[in-house]
Enzyme design. Sequence first.
Site, PDB file in Angstrom:
ATOM      1  N   GLU A  19       0.872  -1.250   0.053  1.00 17.81           N
ATOM      2  CA  GLU A  19       0.249   0.124   0.008  1.00 17.81           C
ATOM      3  C   GLU A  19       0.858   1.248  -0.018  1.00 17.81           C
ATOM      4  O   GLU A  19       0.463   2.241  -0.600  1.00 17.81           O
ATOM      5  CB  GLU A  19      -1.064   0.083   1.100  1.00 17.81           C
ATOM      6  CG  GLU A  19      -2.264  -1.061   1.074  1.00 17.81           C
ATOM      7  CD  GLU A  19      -1.694  -2.371   2.009  1.00 17.81           C
ATOM      8  OE1 GLU A  19      -2.692  -3.170   1.823  1.00 17.81           O
ATOM      9  OE2 GLU A  19      -0.594  -2.652   2.091  1.00 17.81           O
TER      10      GLU A  19
ATOM     11  N   PHE B 213     -12.162  -7.241  13.424  1.00 22.76           N
ATOM     12  CA  PHE B 213     -11.108  -7.731  12.566  1.00 22.76           C
ATOM     13  C   PHE B 213     -10.783  -6.601  11.569  1.00 22.76           C
ATOM     14  O   PHE B 213     -11.444  -5.941  10.857  1.00 22.76           O
ATOM     15  CB  PHE B 213     -11.539  -9.167  12.030  1.00 22.76           C
ATOM     16  CG  PHE B 213     -10.182  -9.468  10.756  1.00 22.76           C
ATOM     17  CD1 PHE B 213      -9.004  -9.884  11.509  1.00 22.76           C
ATOM     18  CD2 PHE B 213     -10.373  -9.394   9.608  1.00 22.76           C
ATOM     19  CE1 PHE B 213      -7.977 -10.170  10.686  1.00 22.76           C
ATOM     20  CE2 PHE B 213      -9.289  -9.763   8.739  1.00 22.76           C
ATOM     21  CZ  PHE B 213      -8.035 -10.292   9.309  1.00 22.76           C
ATOM     22  N   GLN B 214      -9.415  -6.121  11.552  1.00 23.30           N
ATOM     23  CA  GLN B 214      -8.822  -5.226  10.507  1.00 23.30           C
ATOM     24  C   GLN B 214      -9.858  -3.748  10.808  1.00 23.30           C
ATOM     25  O   GLN B 214      -9.610  -3.053   9.961  1.00 23.30           O
ATOM     26  CB  GLN B 214      -8.940  -5.678   9.393  1.00 23.30           C
ATOM     27  CG  GLN B 214      -8.088  -6.927   8.889  1.00 23.30           C
ATOM     28  CD  GLN B 214      -7.591  -7.021   7.439  1.00 23.30           C
ATOM     29  OE1 GLN B 214      -8.417  -6.763   6.766  1.00 23.30           O
ATOM     30  NE2 GLN B 214      -6.525  -7.495   7.149  1.00 23.30           N
TER      31      GLN B 214
ATOM     32  N   LYS C 161     -18.372  -0.443   5.139  1.00 23.19           N
ATOM     33  CA  LYS C 161     -18.728  -1.438   4.022  1.00 23.19           C
ATOM     34  C   LYS C 161     -19.861  -1.605   3.790  1.00 23.19           C
ATOM     35  O   LYS C 161     -20.276  -1.535   2.497  1.00 23.19           O
ATOM     36  CB  LYS C 161     -17.896  -2.986   4.802  1.00 23.19           C
ATOM     37  CG  LYS C 161     -18.101  -3.988   3.462  1.00 23.19           C
ATOM     38  CD  LYS C 161     -17.620  -5.255   3.707  1.00 23.19           C
ATOM     39  CE  LYS C 161     -17.718  -6.132   2.587  1.00 23.19           C
ATOM     40  NZ  LYS C 161     -17.103  -7.464   2.784  1.00 23.19           N
TER      41      LYS C 161
ATOM     42  N   MET D 264      23.846   9.937   4.061  1.00 24.06           N
ATOM     43  CA  MET D 264      23.591  11.067   4.785  1.00 24.06           C
ATOM     44  C   MET D 264      24.033  11.242   6.083  1.00 24.06           C
ATOM     45  O   MET D 264      24.370  11.986   6.601  1.00 24.06           O
ATOM     46  CB  MET D 264      22.235  11.684   4.111  1.00 24.06           C
ATOM     47  CG  MET D 264      22.015  13.141   4.655  1.00 24.06           C
ATOM     48  SD  MET D 264      23.139  14.428   3.940  1.00 24.06           S
ATOM     49  CE  MET D 264      22.332  14.610   2.375  1.00 24.06           C
TER      50      MET D 264
END
Length: 573
Positions: free
Chosen positions: A51, A113-114, A163, A484
């Site tokens: 993602e 869940f999630q 959803k 760096m």
Amino acid sequence: MEMTGAQVVVECLLEQGVDTVFGYPGGTILNIYDELYKYQDKITHYLTAHEQGAAHAADGYARSTGKVGVCLATSGPGATNLTTGIATAYMDSSPVVFICCNVGQKMLGKDAFQEVDITGISMPITKTNYLVRDVDKLADTVREAFGIARSGRPGPVLIDITKDVTAAKVDYEPIPQEKHSRTGALGKLIRRSSTSSLLRPEPDQKDIDILVDMIQESRKPMLICGGGVTRSRAHEEFREFARKVDAPVAITLMGGGAMDGADPLATGMIGMHGSQASNRGVDGCDLLIAVGCRFSDRVALKPDSFARNGKIVHIDIDRAEINKNVQTDHHIIGDAKIVLERLNEKIPQYDHSEWKDYVFSFPTETKYDLDENGVMTPKEILATIENMVPKDTVVSTDVGEHQMWAIQHFHFSYPGQLLTSGGYGTMGFGLGAALGAKAGNPEKTVIHITGDGSFRMNCNELATEEFYKLPVITFIFNNGVLGMVHQWQDLMYDKRYSQTILDRGPNFVKLAEAYGMKGARVTNIEELQAAITEALEEQKEGRGYLVDCAVATDEMVRPMVNGGTNITEFLLN
């Protein structure tokens, strides 16, 4: 027309002219992905490896095309994996709409869940965000999100949809994009005086006139070209302004390409790794005009002494930036393009030859000596690349020494040519951004300049590059260290190289081959030239290429000014 919420989302994307999206599916967003399956002839979806890669790709697409980028993700870890990409877009004012779906309304707040409160998490790093729990408000919300993302000072907006809303039915009325600002929630928002930032603010003519008089009185004017010039595509107006004022121009990290780096008035980058000409010009001028610049801590390292010999004028679309970091003597609130148009109408042609001679008596870039062992210098590598690739090549970078070298030595000539994470400093940004740029600019060559540390972060996106035939040429500046940070340890931590030595795999050429692409390890300019020639041929066939460039471990970014000191106090020349 009666539609599901998922259909409404896709139809609203079409209203906005969206034909390209990036993302990664999951359980809660499946209804939207099911609709995308039916719209494959109208919207191209790029499935990334992660993602975060999708977020950077949507960002790179937005920066390189000037359009709004779109990124999709599911709930929970899918949504939180976007946060680095959202923050990157926010810090650099890049317009991206992120669309996530969450668990059903009845499950919110129950640690389902999630489940995650992504609107709460993303609130500080978005222009605004939404949790949509009513399908009747869905179309209005999507239209408003796009309007806010692209308006005023651009930036990311996040929409989280439960959803059940994506499955619910609603009467959908299509509205052309040109009418969105006059209807629905967006129209109401624009009509409120408190949200006038949704429109391009009209600059005050009195403020314009004051600056015209200040320019007339100045004998040593200096300009700063910032990211606002890039975002508003005000490059032609800015260059005309610079020529009329006849002033040297220092360029910020985000301003790359807005002022042509090869222009006779360009003094190079300003700030911590700015050129001698830029930093000394800003320090010695009697009038500093900064356009679309935040005066970040990497530019105004010591705000109290910044441009200490002159008056500071700040032109910016965002009132919140005025006097935030540096106290100004005058400011103009407005879109860079409009303000510069008004200024160009008012000012005559000036001649500041004597002042320019002084500023350009200092170097505009560092001259690197050839290594006695024959190791390539960063400038040699970049000069070779620039000479061999097409002039309009889009350049994406990661973050570190290679980023500074690229911006110091590659001459960018138009807005959207340079894609780099300036404000947030995101290692791993480069490859995803390059893929987004290639998707949005298929006719252009796109190269990705990275370091061995940064490339490890998101090299899994080579899978995306190969599968979708998005041929990007990756150049790794491989010095075997986190360059760096290693440089800072060398200069300020008595050479205690704590956890910055990258004495480990992979073999980058073999990694590219594992993903179905060719690559080459190069140690001299002749090998580099041969690799670039092969890479350009592979690109014609829709295949990417990786060039692993050997760079000396102790090579540093020069010049360098230590944080908190005046920009003329060079730690390294």
